[in-house]
Design an enzyme around this catalytic site. Structure first.
Site, PDB file in Angstrom:
ATOM      1  N   PHE A   1      13.612   8.525 -23.632  1.00  0.00           N
ATOM      2  CA  PHE A   1      12.749   8.606 -22.452  1.00  0.00           C
ATOM      3  C   PHE A   1      12.124   9.987 -22.275  1.00  0.00           C
ATOM      4  CE2 PHE A   1      17.112   9.429 -20.943  1.00  0.00           C
ATOM      5  CZ  PHE A   1      16.952  10.651 -20.315  1.00  0.00           C
ATOM      6  N   ASP A   2      12.590  10.997 -23.045  1.00  0.00           N
ATOM      7  CA  ASP A   2      12.003  12.338 -22.918  1.00  0.00           C
ATOM      8  C   ASP A   2      12.436  13.179 -24.114  1.00  0.00           C
ATOM      9  OD1 ASP A   2      10.603  14.451 -21.899  1.00  0.00           O
ATOM     10  OD2 ASP A   2      12.039  14.940 -20.322  1.00  0.00           O
TER      11      ASP A   2
ATOM     12  N   TYR B   1      15.384  19.483 -26.670  1.00  0.00           N
ATOM     13  CA  TYR B   1      16.250  18.364 -26.278  1.00  0.00           C
ATOM     14  C   TYR B   1      15.592  17.016 -26.548  1.00  0.00           C
ATOM     15  CZ  TYR B   1      13.106  17.693 -22.365  1.00  0.00           C
ATOM     16  OH  TYR B   1      11.993  17.448 -21.615  1.00  0.00           O
TER      17      TYR B   1
ATOM     18  N   TYR C   1      21.041  11.161 -12.251  1.00  0.00           N
ATOM     19  CA  TYR C   1      20.134  10.684 -11.203  1.00  0.00           C
ATOM     20  C   TYR C   1      20.782   9.709 -10.237  1.00  0.00           C
ATOM     21  CZ  TYR C   1      16.682  12.996 -14.081  1.00  0.00           C
ATOM     22  OH  TYR C   1      15.992  13.945 -14.791  1.00  0.00           O
TER      23      TYR C   1
ATOM     24  N   PHE D   1      22.038  13.269 -23.976  1.00  0.00           N
ATOM     25  CA  PHE D   1      21.081  14.304 -24.363  1.00  0.00           C
ATOM     26  C   PHE D   1      21.589  15.023 -25.612  1.00  0.00           C
ATOM     27  CE2 PHE D   1      19.918  13.841 -19.920  1.00  0.00           C
ATOM     28  CZ  PHE D   1      18.539  13.984 -19.943  1.00  0.00           C
TER      29      PHE D   1
ATOM     30  N   ILE E   1      19.268  18.663 -13.776  1.00  0.00           N
ATOM     31  CA  ILE E   1      20.376  17.847 -13.280  1.00  0.00           C
ATOM     32  C   ILE E   1      21.700  18.582 -13.475  1.00  0.00           C
ATOM     33  CG2 ILE E   1      19.186  15.648 -13.612  1.00  0.00           C
ATOM     34  CD1 ILE E   1      20.682  15.301 -16.237  1.00  0.00           C
TER      35      ILE E   1
END
Length: 342
Positions: A223-224, A213, A282, A299, A256
């Site tokens: 961010f990831d 991902y 979040y 994502f 999540i």
């Protein structure tokens, strides 16, 4: 000349300290207090709730705590003193608008548990307070004021949340329009696009998925990511990370909500884009510096492998027959259970 001047300054400071010490009054439990400025207000009574500003320092003048730092004054109901450190003896000798300095002997505070004494409060030292009493109220008045403040804060928070949700909705619409996307939307609000279809196994709750991902904010900031090339291209620093698909037991709450729902829509070997509203991510708290409160996220995911979970086989209609109860014999017996098909 300079030396003489310094000696004069030190002498003056010492004399001033000695005078100040002489002006302290000692309470029955051993606290020392001195009125710095009399406010001329009403005397504080037990049972009243007082609002006051304070600073707390050690003998080296190091600040240990302050209501000014907290951004609001302290409040306490004045009650009979239980220890020298609760300041209750001092409060009852003060009036509204009084300013006072209070010295609490640390030897009294740590008597019987010296192992808890911090190094910045050595034996023989004092905990020094400067107090400014702002107002007194009855308990009922204080509770009514507190409840009104909480209701106001709740209303303001709800208004802000509504504003942010409106901004989030506009951000999502703009992102979809700007990128010319045509996602499908689930009843929960998750938006998704299967970018690379596959006829592979469709996951169900309880399956373990290996997933690659990349996660981005609406403005495109990465961010990831589980993919090294993507991370490097996005300038993402993840020291010590093993770049490989992560394991997710889908439907188990490990991720999540947007992922738990979305992954069930992606077959093994397929790729998809999830556009996840903050309610499925979040929420109002956000996560770290990159994910602000009420931030929708994007994502790009690939379900590399689906590992079937262990599923309990449903037993055909069964009934449970218990053995007849035995008469008490003084010994414990295990209850026998017999499962038979109806």
């Amino acid at each position: 000349m300079k030396k003489a001047f310094l000696l004069t300054v030190f002498a003056a400071a010492y004399i001033g300290q000695a005078v100040a010490q002489a002006n302290y009054i000692k309470t029955p439990k051993g606290a020392l207090y001195a009125i710095l400025k009399a406010g001329g207000g009403a005397k504080i009574k037990q049972g009243e709730v007082i609002t006051f500003q304070f600073t707390q320092k050690n003998d080296r003048d190091s600040l240990l705590g302050s209501s000014y730092q907290m951004g609001k004054p302290a409040m306490v109901q004045v009650q009979p003193s239980r220890s020298v450190s609760d300041l209750m003896e001092v409060f009852t000798v003060l009036s509204v608008n009084d300013s006072a300095r209070v010295r609490i002997p640390t030897d009294s505070i740590f008597a019987g548990h010296e192992d808890g004494r911090p190094p910045f409060l050595p034996k023989g030292s004092y905990l020094n307070f400067t107090i400014k009493v702002e107002k007194t109220q009855s308990l009922d008045e204080a509770m009514a004021e507190r409840n009104a403040a909480m209701e106001k804060e709740k209303t303001e928070r709800a208004a802000m949340a509504e504003k942010l949700r409106g901004e989030e909705k506009a951000t999502l619409a703009r992102y979809i329009a700007d990128n010319q996307l045509t996602p499908q939307t689930t009843t929960s609000g998750l938006k998704y696009i299967i970018t690379t279809p596959s006829a592979g196994r469709k996951p169900v709750n309880g399956d373990t998925l290996l997933v690659n991902y990349a996660g981005r904010t609406m403005d495109g900031k990465l961010f990831d990511s589980s993919i090294e090339e993507v991370a490097k291209a996005g300038g993402l620093q993840q020291p010590g990370r093993n770049y490989e698909p992560i394991k997710v037991v889908v439907g188990d709450g490990q991720v999540i909500r947007g992922w738990d729902e979305g992954l069930l829509l992606v077959n093994e070997g397929a790729k998809a884009k999830f556009i996840i509203p903050s309610a499925l991510a979040y929420g109002e708290r956000g996560a770290g510096a990159d994910i602000k409160p009420y931030s929708p996220l994007v994502f790009d995911v690939e379900v590399v492998k689906v590992i079937p979970g262990v599923r309990k086989k449903a037993v055909a209609k069964t009934g449970v027959k218990r053995a007849p109860a035995k008469k008490a014999t003084g010994k414990r017996t295990a209850t026998k259970r017999k499962v038979t098909k109806k």
